[in-house]
Design a protein around this motif. Structure first.
Motif, mmCIF file in Angstrom:
data_model
loop_
_atom_site.group_PDB
_atom_site.id
_atom_site.type_symbol
_atom_site.label_atom_id
_atom_site.label_comp_id
_atom_site.label_asym_id
_atom_site.label_seq_id
_atom_site.Cartn_x
_atom_site.Cartn_y
_atom_site.Cartn_z
ATOM 1 N N TYR A 57 9.134 -16.277 -39.946
ATOM 2 C CA TYR A 57 10.022 -17.633 -39.390
ATOM 3 C C TYR A 57 10.502 -17.637 -38.128
ATOM 4 N N ALA A 58 10.912 -16.450 -37.625
ATOM 5 C CA ALA A 58 11.649 -16.321 -36.112
ATOM 6 C C ALA A 58 10.388 -16.714 -35.157
ATOM 7 N N GLY A 64 4.497 -13.697 -18.753
ATOM 8 C CA GLY A 64 5.847 -14.198 -18.039
ATOM 9 C C GLY A 64 5.782 -14.884 -16.786
ATOM 10 N N LYS A 65 4.374 -15.282 -16.536
ATOM 11 C CA LYS A 65 4.108 -16.075 -15.162
ATOM 12 C C LYS A 65 4.395 -17.492 -15.231
ATOM 13 N N ASP A 66 4.625 -17.946 -14.271
ATOM 14 C CA ASP A 66 4.892 -19.535 -14.068
ATOM 15 C C ASP A 66 6.132 -19.992 -15.032
ATOM 16 N N GLY A 67 7.032 -19.249 -15.155
ATOM 17 C CA GLY A 67 8.339 -19.482 -15.965
ATOM 18 C C GLY A 67 7.835 -19.354 -17.420
ATOM 19 N N ALA A 68 6.656 -18.709 -17.837
ATOM 20 C CA ALA A 68 6.707 -18.690 -19.576
ATOM 21 C C ALA A 68 7.641 -17.809 -20.181
ATOM 22 N N LYS A 69 8.249 -18.300 -21.030
ATOM 23 C CA LYS A 69 9.373 -17.661 -21.739
ATOM 24 C C LYS A 69 8.790 -16.390 -22.608
ATOM 25 N N ARG A 70 9.511 -15.271 -22.543
ATOM 26 C CA ARG A 70 8.816 -14.177 -23.233
ATOM 27 C C ARG A 70 9.234 -14.216 -24.758
ATOM 28 N N LEU A 71 8.324 -14.646 -25.611
ATOM 29 C CA LEU A 71 8.814 -14.945 -27.001
ATOM 30 C C LEU A 71 8.880 -13.485 -27.862
ATOM 31 N N ASP A 72 8.216 -12.503 -27.208
ATOM 32 C CA ASP A 72 8.624 -11.105 -28.059
ATOM 33 C C ASP A 72 9.962 -10.641 -27.943
ATOM 34 N N ALA A 73 10.588 -11.171 -26.693
ATOM 35 C CA ALA A 73 11.941 -10.918 -26.332
ATOM 36 C C ALA A 73 12.778 -11.588 -27.131
ATOM 37 N N THR A 74 12.555 -13.101 -27.207
ATOM 38 C CA THR A 74 13.272 -13.993 -27.893
ATOM 39 C C THR A 74 13.397 -13.683 -29.407
ATOM 40 N N GLN A 88 6.743 -22.885 -32.079
ATOM 41 C CA GLN A 88 7.153 -24.318 -32.243
ATOM 42 C C GLN A 88 8.076 -24.733 -30.917
ATOM 43 N N GLU A 89 9.066 -24.120 -30.584
ATOM 44 C CA GLU A 89 9.781 -24.560 -29.458
ATOM 45 C C GLU A 89 9.078 -24.548 -28.270
ATOM 46 N N GLU A 90 8.009 -23.573 -28.074
ATOM 47 C CA GLU A 90 7.097 -23.646 -26.880
ATOM 48 C C GLU A 90 5.979 -24.482 -26.916
ATOM 49 N N GLY A 91 5.954 -25.230 -28.004
ATOM 50 C CA GLY A 91 4.786 -26.328 -28.095
ATOM 51 C C GLY A 91 3.527 -25.833 -28.633
ATOM 52 N N PHE A 92 3.673 -24.562 -28.989
ATOM 53 C CA PHE A 92 2.335 -24.170 -29.936
ATOM 54 C C PHE A 92 2.105 -24.835 -31.030
#
Ligand code: ADP
Ligand code: MG
Length: 405
Positions: free
Chosen positions: A163-164, A316-326, A170-174
């Motif tokens: 779920y997480a 993490g390039k181009d400002g990509a949010k690290r979802l493993d960390a999220t 989803q928030e990142e538009g996948f």
């Protein structure tokens, strides 16, 4: 193990309280002592009311008693946990009725459900630990001795993790199903009207679908993630139709184009790009797609790769949010990830070794009351099973399924 909602409507408020008490007691006891159940439930009717509810719940297979136990007590069965989760989803107005089973995966049951408006959704019930050793005894020891706990805990971890990730993706538009609700070992998500890639026999342009899937692997990597089970069962193919209007020779013309849109599912085994075996998982996901495209569509890409070392540089390039960390930040600790990973691997190893049998034995046979109570359902059970076999995926609308209350 099959989700049977027939008893659900007949449970009284007291029954629910006792069932909840058994669940609460399970946090510290593998077998919850009857006096503790009584204390937690604290019913108005006193101990006799509790006993009546215990009898009802045991008869319905929602709680079970262990024959060789040293003291009198009960534990929650998968059925009981399913009911508690459904109860929560229905009190949040997420689920009103339960329809047919879409699929039974190695670690889950997938059901079509609907809310009051008839909107269909997917209920995924995680069943880690469903597979047991051939000898039930050793399985019981295995479940008992494992660090971190039981099937209940592990299945809940799997649902929480899935779920997480679904939320973060989803928030990142996948392209993932919309996560709607999570309770215990279950999640409710949007129903994707689609076919698993596995069931797609041909596509107009394999090269572009292949490129899109590889692009998804790389996009995940950029966000610090590897799917870990990127195969033809976990990629759903949706058809999107668009109409284009053009003027030809002064006349308006309408042409319909069909685009195939992949949607990814199934996230309990996702790993970080920093995982010690990240390269192996990454390569395995890539190989899986290559193998399938070669076999099914006779498509072989002209370029080698993509390679892990290149993907690693993009994390993490181009400002990509690290979802493993999220996801870790959402309360999922490293310890929990480790425990879950170990359980998934162990389960997979059992399946690979052909040692897997259904866990059902564990839920039945331990409980005499349960045995005697199930007889009256036999005929209906058979009918239900037939019904299930006759209908293909997505054909039974859940709103004509069984209402929960
Ligand atoms: P498992 O972990 O058991 O493999 P999955 O999440 O992969 O479970 O789901 C198993 C199958 O159920 C999928 O292959 C797909 O056919 C179906 N399914 C799962 N989620 C959805 C969904 N949101 N929409 C449509 N079908 C789904
Ligand atoms: Mg799957």
């Amino acid at each position: 193990m099959f989700l049977d909602t027939r008893v659900l409507r007949h449970l009284t408020a007291e029954d629910w309280r006792v069932l909840t008490a058994v669940e609460m007691g399970s946090k510290n006891h593998e077998l919850v002592p009857t006096p503790l159940i009584e204390r937690i439930a604290r019913l108005k009717g006193g101990a006799s009311g509790v006993h009546k509810s215990i009898a009802t719940l045991a008869k319905s297979g929602l709680i079970g008693r262990m024959k060789e136990a040293k003291y009198d007590g009960y534990r929650l069965t998968y059925g009981g946990l399913d009911y508690l989760a459904l109860h929560t989803h229905s009190s949040k107005d997420v689920v009103y009725s339960v329809g047919s089973r879409v699929g039974v995966g190695k670690e889950s049951d997938i059901m079509i459900v609907a809310d009051k408006t008839g909107k269909q959704k997917i209920l995924k019930i995680h069943r880690l630990g469903r597979i047991s050793f051939r000898t039930v005894k050793s399985n019981r020891d295995y479940l008992r001795n494992r660090q971190g706990g039981s099937w209940m805990y592990l299945s809940r971890l799997a649902a929480m993790k899935e779920y997480a990730f679904m939320q973060a993706l989803q928030e990142e538009g996948f392209p993932v199903p919309e996560p709607i609700s999570q309770s215990r070992h279950t999640i409710v998500m949007s129903l994707v009207e689609s076919l698993p890639l596995r069931q797609v026999s041909s596509v107009p342009d394999p090269a572009s679908l292949y490129a899109e899937l590889i692009d998804l692997i790389l996009r995940l990597a950029k966000h610090g993630l590897i799917h870990g089970d990127f195969n033809e069962f976990n990629i759903l193919i949706k058809e999107e139709r668009t109409n284009k209007y053009t003027i030809e020779d002064g006349e308006e013309k309408e042409t319909e184009t069909v685009t195939l849109v992949p949607v990814i599912i199934d996230f309990p085994q996702m790993v970080s790009m920093d995982h010690v075996n990240a390269e192996m998982y990454f390569d395995r996901d890539v190989e899986c797609i290559k193998r399938f495209f070669k076999k099914r569509f006779h498509f072989v890409p002209t370029q080698p790769g993509p390679f892990f070392k290149d993907a690693k540089k993009t994390v993490g390039k181009d400002g990509a949010k690290r979802l493993d960390a999220t996801v870790e930040a959402s309360g999922f600790t490293k310890k929990m990830l480790k425990e879950l990973e170990k359980a998934i691997q162990e389960q997979q190893a059992k399946i690979d070794a052909g040692e897997a049998v259904e866990e059902e034995e564990l839920d039945e046979g331990e409980d005499e009351e349960n045995d005697s109570g199930s007889d009256s359902y036999d005929e209906e059970d058979e009918e239900d099973q037939q019904e299930e076999e006759e209908h293909a995926v997505f054909e039974i609308p859940a709103n004509v399924g069984r209402p929960l209350s």
